[in-house]
Design a protein around this motif. Structure first.
Motif, PDB file in Angstrom:
ATOM      1  N   LEU A  40     -55.635  -2.930   8.817  1.00 41.27           N
ATOM      2  CA  LEU A  40     -56.458  -3.673   9.517  1.00 41.27           C
ATOM      3  C   LEU A  40     -57.789  -3.174   9.938  1.00 41.27           C
ATOM      4  O   LEU A  40     -58.752  -4.096  10.219  1.00 41.27           O
ATOM      5  CB  LEU A  40     -55.839  -4.320  10.919  1.00 41.27           C
ATOM      6  CG  LEU A  40     -54.666  -5.264  10.638  1.00 41.27           C
ATOM      7  CD1 LEU A  40     -53.531  -5.489  11.959  1.00 41.27           C
ATOM      8  CD2 LEU A  40     -55.034  -6.482   9.879  1.00 41.27           C
ATOM      9  N   THR A  65     -62.504  -2.921   6.784  1.00 44.68           N
ATOM     10  CA  THR A  65     -63.378  -3.787   6.804  1.00 44.68           C
ATOM     11  C   THR A  65     -63.520  -4.853   5.447  1.00 44.68           C
ATOM     12  O   THR A  65     -64.021  -5.918   5.218  1.00 44.68           O
ATOM     13  CB  THR A  65     -64.863  -3.359   7.067  1.00 44.68           C
ATOM     14  OG1 THR A  65     -65.295  -2.592   6.102  1.00 44.68           O
ATOM     15  CG2 THR A  65     -64.981  -2.928   8.245  1.00 44.68           C
ATOM     16  N   LEU A  75     -60.897  -5.972   3.906  1.00 44.14           N
ATOM     17  CA  LEU A  75     -59.812  -6.656   3.700  1.00 44.14           C
ATOM     18  C   LEU A  75     -60.267  -8.206   3.681  1.00 44.14           C
ATOM     19  O   LEU A  75     -60.938  -8.739   4.701  1.00 44.14           O
ATOM     20  CB  LEU A  75     -58.980  -6.537   5.000  1.00 44.14           C
ATOM     21  CG  LEU A  75     -57.483  -6.679   4.779  1.00 44.14           C
ATOM     22  CD1 LEU A  75     -56.824  -5.742   3.823  1.00 44.14           C
ATOM     23  CD2 LEU A  75     -56.592  -6.587   6.038  1.00 44.14           C
ATOM     24  N   ASP A  87     -59.881 -12.343   4.641  1.00 43.99           N
ATOM     25  CA  ASP A  87     -59.426 -12.886   5.875  1.00 43.99           C
ATOM     26  C   ASP A  87     -57.950 -13.405   5.569  1.00 43.99           C
ATOM     27  O   ASP A  87     -57.187 -13.393   6.687  1.00 43.99           O
ATOM     28  CB  ASP A  87     -60.259 -14.103   6.093  1.00 43.99           C
ATOM     29  CG  ASP A  87     -61.745 -13.505   6.468  1.00 43.99           C
ATOM     30  OD1 ASP A  87     -61.849 -12.460   7.005  1.00 43.99           O
ATOM     31  OD2 ASP A  87     -62.610 -14.514   6.415  1.00 43.99           O
ATOM     32  N   ARG A 112     -55.657 -10.398   5.953  1.00 43.68           N
ATOM     33  CA  ARG A 112     -55.673  -9.940   7.351  1.00 43.68           C
ATOM     34  C   ARG A 112     -55.104 -10.765   8.393  1.00 43.68           C
ATOM     35  O   ARG A 112     -54.310 -10.175   9.208  1.00 43.68           O
ATOM     36  CB  ARG A 112     -57.268  -9.869   7.810  1.00 43.68           C
ATOM     37  CG  ARG A 112     -57.502  -9.268   9.096  1.00 43.68           C
ATOM     38  CD  ARG A 112     -59.000  -9.396   9.733  1.00 43.68           C
ATOM     39  NE  ARG A 112     -59.590  -8.596   8.694  1.00 43.68           N
ATOM     40  CZ  ARG A 112     -59.726  -7.042   8.723  1.00 43.68           C
ATOM     41  NH1 ARG A 112     -59.353  -6.469   9.605  1.00 43.68           N
ATOM     42  NH2 ARG A 112     -60.321  -6.563   7.921  1.00 43.68           N
ATOM     43  N   GLU A 149     -51.744  -9.318  10.379  1.00 39.72           N
ATOM     44  CA  GLU A 149     -51.788  -9.622  11.684  1.00 39.72           C
ATOM     45  C   GLU A 149     -50.371 -10.187  12.342  1.00 39.72           C
ATOM     46  O   GLU A 149     -49.708 -10.082  13.606  1.00 39.72           O
ATOM     47  CB  GLU A 149     -52.952 -10.672  12.293  1.00 39.72           C
ATOM     48  CG  GLU A 149     -54.170  -9.859  12.189  1.00 39.72           C
ATOM     49  CD  GLU A 149     -54.204  -9.034  13.566  1.00 39.72           C
ATOM     50  OE1 GLU A 149     -53.217  -9.027  14.451  1.00 39.72           O
ATOM     51  OE2 GLU A 149     -55.453  -8.452  13.996  1.00 39.72           O
TER      52      GLU A 149
END
Length: 498
Positions: free
Chosen positions: A151, A154, A156, A158, A161, A165
């Motif tokens: 994570l 940068t 990655l 969206d 991500r 998450e």
């Protein structure tokens, strides 16, 4: 005392003889009355001179042999006698009284036995839960640290991500479930300890809602609002435990609210010195009959609805115990199925600190503390779980520390013998010994200090770590930020090498 020992020998001898009075009562379970005893009876029982001597010393006139039995189990035979000097003879009414005495004595023996068995079972259960927690926590550390590592990239996308998450959130929820499970054991044993300080409930509530809204609430498109109206919102309590309470209550609200529903958290002061926290939702609601037992162990919110949403029924039971420990109250209200639920907590307030204290932030997403791990240390990392060793070494190296690794006590001692070190970060359960023994040797031989990492996190475990020379005890799964903060504290201690 010599006479009692002789009586015991006489009892053992007679108990093994089915023809004896004791053997007869043990076999039939029926009380036996011998109104007039004689030396001839003793000679018929045994030819042992010592035992016959005991009989002469006792000089019994009248005898009763009473079974000690409870719940169908015979524990022994109670032997009562009158002496020749007394001139008293047992009668039927004496036998009835003696039988009642024997019955009560047997019940006491049985209760003591059952109590001992229950204690042993509780200790075995506690040990099993502790070992289970350790085994489940260990693989969570590399999973969690790897997720944090990914994570931080940068580059990655969206969508990826968001997926990561989601995985991270569930890893953390797994860890919190383990905390709830162990807390139940501590609560039952009266071993729950609180690290109390002045705590800002608004800061805890805002942070918990923000983190929760950013993930699960967002995915269900819930309308999540807060109304923090309390003027007095500081309490004397354990911020970690209080956040655990808020998290569990919010988790239930979100879990049982359908897509597009509403969750609201608000605070107010009913009166000076009292803070009220309310979490309300528009979810599945609670049956009136279930409200009285909603905080009972293993009771599941919404368990009566079709396709129930699972859970062990631990969270709310732990919440009530934690709120009670803080001198507060918690209760639930609902107008019925499909009409939502409201959880209301009250806590006694205290004066705010002279200067604002940092809130107890989420261990993963909290921003790094200012000045954390500003200098490079020579760290010995000892961990036998290979994946955990790899990912922890990565984070330490990314923090610009010089890391030496070992997977057992012998390898760790060999590294310490040949290299200059500033700090030890060690697991406690190692294949060839204990991390506690390792720390004692490193402390005594080289004056090193250390940070313990373990799946065991009871107050007793932490106390053992500190007594062995560790200055910190981190319970797995290990959050990278918490590890960095612990190292920063350790590096500032007197005797640490710049």
């Amino acid at each position: 005392e010599p006479l009692l020992k002789r009586l015991a020998a006489l009892y053992r001898a007679s108990a093994t003889d089915p023809a004896s009075f004791v053997g007869q009562v043990a076999r039939t379970g029926e009380a036996l009355l011998v109104r007039e005893s004689s030396f001839a009876m003793a000679e018929a029982l045994t030819a042992e001179p010592e035992l016959l001597g005991i009989y002469r010393a006792l000089a019994p006139r009248s005898l009763m042999f009473l079974p000690l039995a409870a719940r169908g189990q015979l524990f022994g035979v109670l032997f009562l006698a009158t002496s020749v000097e007394s001139g008293r003879t047992y009668e039927e009414e004496d036998l009835a009284l003696g039988s009642e005495l024997a019955r009560r004595a047997a019940l006491a023996i049985d209760m003591a036995r059952l109590f001992g068995e229950a204690q042993a079972a509780n200790l075995a259960k506690d040990h099993f839960l502790a070992v289970l927690s350790h085994e489940l926590r260990t693989p969570l550390t590399p999973a969690l640290m790897t997720l944090v590592r990914l994570l931080e990239d940068t580059r990655l996308p969206d969508d990826l991500r968001a997926d990561l998450e989601r995985v991270r959130r569930n890893v953390e929820l797994e860890s919190k479930l383990l905390d709830d499970l162990l807390d139940l054991t501590r609560i039952a044993r009266g071993k729950l300890e609180l690290a109390e300080e002045v705590t800002d409930i608004h800061a805890l509530l805002e942070h918990t809602v923000e983190v929760f809204c950013a993930s699960q609430i967002k995915s269900k498109r819930l309308d999540c609002t807060t109304g923090l109206m309390a003027a007095e919102h500081h309490v004397w309590g354990d911020p970690v435990r209080l956040q655990q309470v808020i998290w569990n209550v919010l988790q239930n609200a979100v879990k049982f609210t359908p897509v597009g529903g509403r969750v609201m958290a608000r605070t107010w002061n009913d009166r000076p010195g009292s803070l009220t926290i309310e979490v309300a939702d528009s979810g599945v609601g609670i049956e009136p009959a279930a409200l009285s037992r909603i905080f009972d162990l293993f009771e599941q919110v919404g368990s009566s609805i079709p396709n129930r949403m699972g859970g062990l029924g631990l969270g709310l039971a732990v919440c009530k115990a934690l709120v009670d420990a803080h001198g507060g109250t918690i209760h639930a209200a609902s107008e019925g199925l499909g009409r939502g639920a409201t959880f209301t907590l009250t806590l006694p307030t205290t004066a705010p600190p002279a200067s604002p204290a940092p809130s107890a932030g989420d261990p993963i997403s909290a921003a790094p503390a200012e000045g954390t791990a500003r200098r490079s240390l020579r760290i010995l990392l000892v961990e036998d779980h290979e994946d955990t060793l790899h990912v922890m070494a990565y984070f330490l190296e990314m923090a610009r520390h010089q890391v030496r690794t070992a997977q057992n006590v012998a390898a760790a001692l060999a590294v310490a013998e040949h290299e200059e070190l500033d700090l030890v970060v060690s697991d406690l359960g190692l294949p060839d010994g204990s991390g506690l023994d390792l720390m004692r040797q490193l402390r005594d031989l080289y004056g090193l200090k250390g940070i313990a990492v373990s799946g065991y996190g009871t107050p007793e475990d932490i106390a053992h770590s500190l007594s062995a020379g560790f200055i910190e005890h981190l319970t797995k799964p290990i959050y990278p930020q918490k590890l960095k903060e612990a190292i920063a504290r350790a590096s500032g201690l007197p005797g640490s090498t710049p």
